[in-house]
Structure formats: structure tokens, C-alpha cells
Design a protein around this motif. Structure first.
Motif, mmCIF file in Angstrom:
data_model
loop_
_atom_site.group_PDB
_atom_site.id
_atom_site.type_symbol
_atom_site.label_atom_id
_atom_site.label_comp_id
_atom_site.label_asym_id
_atom_site.label_seq_id
_atom_site.Cartn_x
_atom_site.Cartn_y
_atom_site.Cartn_z
ATOM 1 N N PHE A 203 0.864 -1.228 0.105
ATOM 2 C CA PHE A 203 0.038 0.048 -0.169
ATOM 3 C C PHE A 203 0.783 1.272 -0.014
ATOM 4 O O PHE A 203 2.039 1.238 0.132
ATOM 5 N N PHE A 204 0.393 2.478 -0.429
ATOM 6 C CA PHE A 204 1.046 3.801 -0.067
ATOM 7 C C PHE A 204 0.491 4.524 0.934
ATOM 8 O O PHE A 204 -1.000 4.569 1.304
ATOM 9 N N VAL A 205 1.220 5.166 1.695
ATOM 10 C CA VAL A 205 0.608 6.319 2.723
ATOM 11 C C VAL A 205 1.328 7.742 2.340
ATOM 12 O O VAL A 205 2.176 7.811 1.842
ATOM 13 N N LEU A 206 -0.005 8.530 2.259
ATOM 14 C CA LEU A 206 0.464 9.779 1.890
ATOM 15 C C LEU A 206 0.321 10.961 3.261
ATOM 16 O O LEU A 206 -0.497 10.572 3.984
ATOM 17 N N ASN A 207 1.273 11.623 3.402
ATOM 18 C CA ASN A 207 1.058 12.790 4.228
ATOM 19 C C ASN A 207 1.205 12.081 5.417
ATOM 20 O O ASN A 207 0.729 12.823 6.755
ATOM 21 N N THR A 208 2.027 11.105 5.770
ATOM 22 C CA THR A 208 2.201 10.802 7.175
ATOM 23 C C THR A 208 3.302 9.738 7.080
ATOM 24 O O THR A 208 3.717 9.157 6.125
ATOM 25 N N GLN A 209 3.709 9.243 8.396
ATOM 26 C CA GLN A 209 4.840 8.254 8.623
ATOM 27 C C GLN A 209 4.187 7.218 9.407
ATOM 28 O O GLN A 209 3.445 7.531 10.308
ATOM 29 N N LEU A 210 4.430 5.892 9.332
ATOM 30 C CA LEU A 210 4.152 4.852 10.270
ATOM 31 C C LEU A 210 5.373 4.555 11.423
ATOM 32 O O LEU A 210 6.106 4.853 10.977
#
Length: 273
Positions: A203-210
């Protein structure tokens, strides 16, 4: 005569006791066997596991470029052309490494995943192509993908745009392009044979970090929950044949769903022998 009758009655009574005892002894092993069968079935049931995928080439300097404003305005619905530039990355090439053998791999090679409104992606092996765009306000994401469909994850490998189509389009998603957003990529479609043994979850995450103490992704696979605290590709093992359900959710520090139209997504894929 009375003695003979009493003696006969005693024999019949003792015979009944013996027969009843034999019946009980026969039932006991059957019950034990049933328990043994159930225990064997429980042990044999495959366990779903999720582990980080290792060994992919980084492509840290690869870039996908679309020379358009952050908001693309199209006068009417219909077919629209998209022209990307690809830097330090070869579309159509097979990604090097053992993961091309471990995972479902495209014979056409590396490509672009093109996603509108977090719907299933279309794969493109050339930088220029046309797509049908309906009227409305849409969230467009495109990113580079390895031949086995793992996304290239760096700040330049992805393009994000608001796509406004029509004279007076409605924004049914209330899009806020700068908020934390989860974009689903894999798994997708059908898998068969060897490809069912190890399946890519990406998946891709945008405007954040895990992170462990920050935002995270909860993956629910056939009812089994997994918490992902690092933005990295995962491999699913131990899946049964048949229809598989997958749910991804983007969570905040407290484990609550982060508001957003795409931050909870459900998909189904099919595994065949």
C-alpha cells in the motif's frame, strides 16, 4: 425346580451385564478416535502469517514526474491522455532479485500503478496512455511498481493530483489532499498454483509516517488482525484456497481510524489450485 429357575435367571442377568459392558467398551474407542481426528484437523489448519518482504532493489533515486498543476481541470468527461516522465527507472524491465520467483510477477516487467479514488489500479508499461475519466472531483495517485507489483517508496516515485472533471463537478469525497491518506495496491485479482504460497500485501501512505507510537495500519485478513508499524511491503503466507477478504485501515496513535474517504478499504481476491 425353583432352584433351576433361579439359576437360569442369574445366568441371563450376568449375560446382560457382559453384553452391556462390551457395548460401552466399543463406544469408548470411537469417542477417543473422534477427538483424535478433531485434534489432527486443528493442527493441520493453516495459520495465516504476515512478514516483511526483504531483498528488493531500493530504486531510491527513481522518479515519476507529471508536468501538470496540483489540480488538473478537464472540461468534460471522457478519454484523457496522461504523459509521465520516468527517471532512473526502466519500465518493461524485469526487476532483479529472487522476489521475481517468490511472488506473482508480471511478464511485461516494471510498470506504473494508476489509481483513481483508491479503486483497483490499472497497470501501464509505457509512460503515455489514455484513461476514461468520469465527471466529478477525483483523487489521482500514480507510482512506480516493480515487476512483481511492489511499489517503489520514495518521495519522488509517486504523483498525487486532484482531478476535476466537468463544468460543475461535485466533490463527493470532500477531498483534502494534505491529510493522512491510505492507498491500497496489492493483493489484487486471482492467484493460482505457486503464486498462492506467498502473496504481496502492499500500500501507499501519503502525508504521514508509520511508527509503533504513531500512525499505523491494521490489516485484517480472513478475520485475522495484524498491526503494521513500518511502511514496508509484507508477505502473506498460510492462506486457504478460495475467496480471501482483506481490510486495511489507517489508525492514529490511539488506535482509532483516521478520518478520510480512503482510510478504510475492503477487497477480495481469489486463490485457486
Amino acid at each position: 425346580m425353583k432352584f433351576y429357575a433361579k439359576h437360569l435367571y442369574l445366568k441371563v442377568f450376568l449375560l446382560c451385564l457382559v453384553i452391556n459392558s462390551c457395548k460401552q467398551e466399543k463406544k469408548a474407542p470411537d469417542a477417543t478416535n473422534n477427538n483424535d481426528i478433531e485434534t489432527v484437523q486443528e493442527v493441520a489448519k493453516p495459520k495465516i502469517t504476515l512478514e516483511k518482504l526483504e531483498g528488493s532493489p531500493a530504486y531510491s533515486d527513481a522518479a515519476l514526474v507529471l508536468d501538470t498543476p496540483e489540480e488538473i481541470v478537464v472540461g468534460k468527461s471522457g478519454e484523457k491522455g496522461f504523459s509521465f516522465k520516468v527517471e532512473n527507472y526502466e519500465l518493461g524491465a524485469q526487476t532483479k532479485g529472487e522476489n521475481t520467483q517468490k511472488l506473482a510477477n508480471s511478464g511485461k516487467g516494471q510498470h506504473i500503478h494508476f489509481i483513481v479514488n483508491n479503486q483497483p489500479y490499472s497497470a501501464h508499461y509505457e509512460p503515455e496512455f489514455k484513461k476514461e475519466v468520469p465527471e466529478g472531483v477525483h483523487h489521482l495517485v500514480a507510482f512506480l511498481s516493480r515487476s512483481y507489483h511492489e511499489s517503489v517508496k520514495n518521495e519522488n516515485s509517486v504523483v498525487v493530483r486532484k482531478l476535476v472533471v466537468g463544468e460543475d463537478p461535485k466533490d463527493t469525497f470532500n477531498l483534502a489532499m494534505d491529510t493522512p491518506t491510505l492507498i491500497y495496491s496489492r493483493p489484487k485479482g486471482e492467484y493460482s498454483g505457486k503464486d498462492t504460497e506467498q502473496i504481496l500485501l502492499d500500500f501507499f501512505v501519503l502525508n504521514t509516517q508509520l511508527s509503533k507510537k504513531g500512525h499505523k495500519v491494521r490489516a485484517t485478513i480472513n478475520g485475522e488482525e495484524f498491526i503494521i508499524t513500518e511502511w514496508a511491503p509484507q508477505v502473506i503466507k498460510g492462506l486457504p484456497m478460495g475467496e480471501i477478504t482483506i481490510q486495511l485501515e489507517l489508525l492514529d496513535e490511539a488506535g482509532e481510524l483516521i478520518p478520510g474517504p480512503f482510510n478504510k478499504v475492503n477487497r477480495k481476491v481469489l486463490l485457486k489450485e
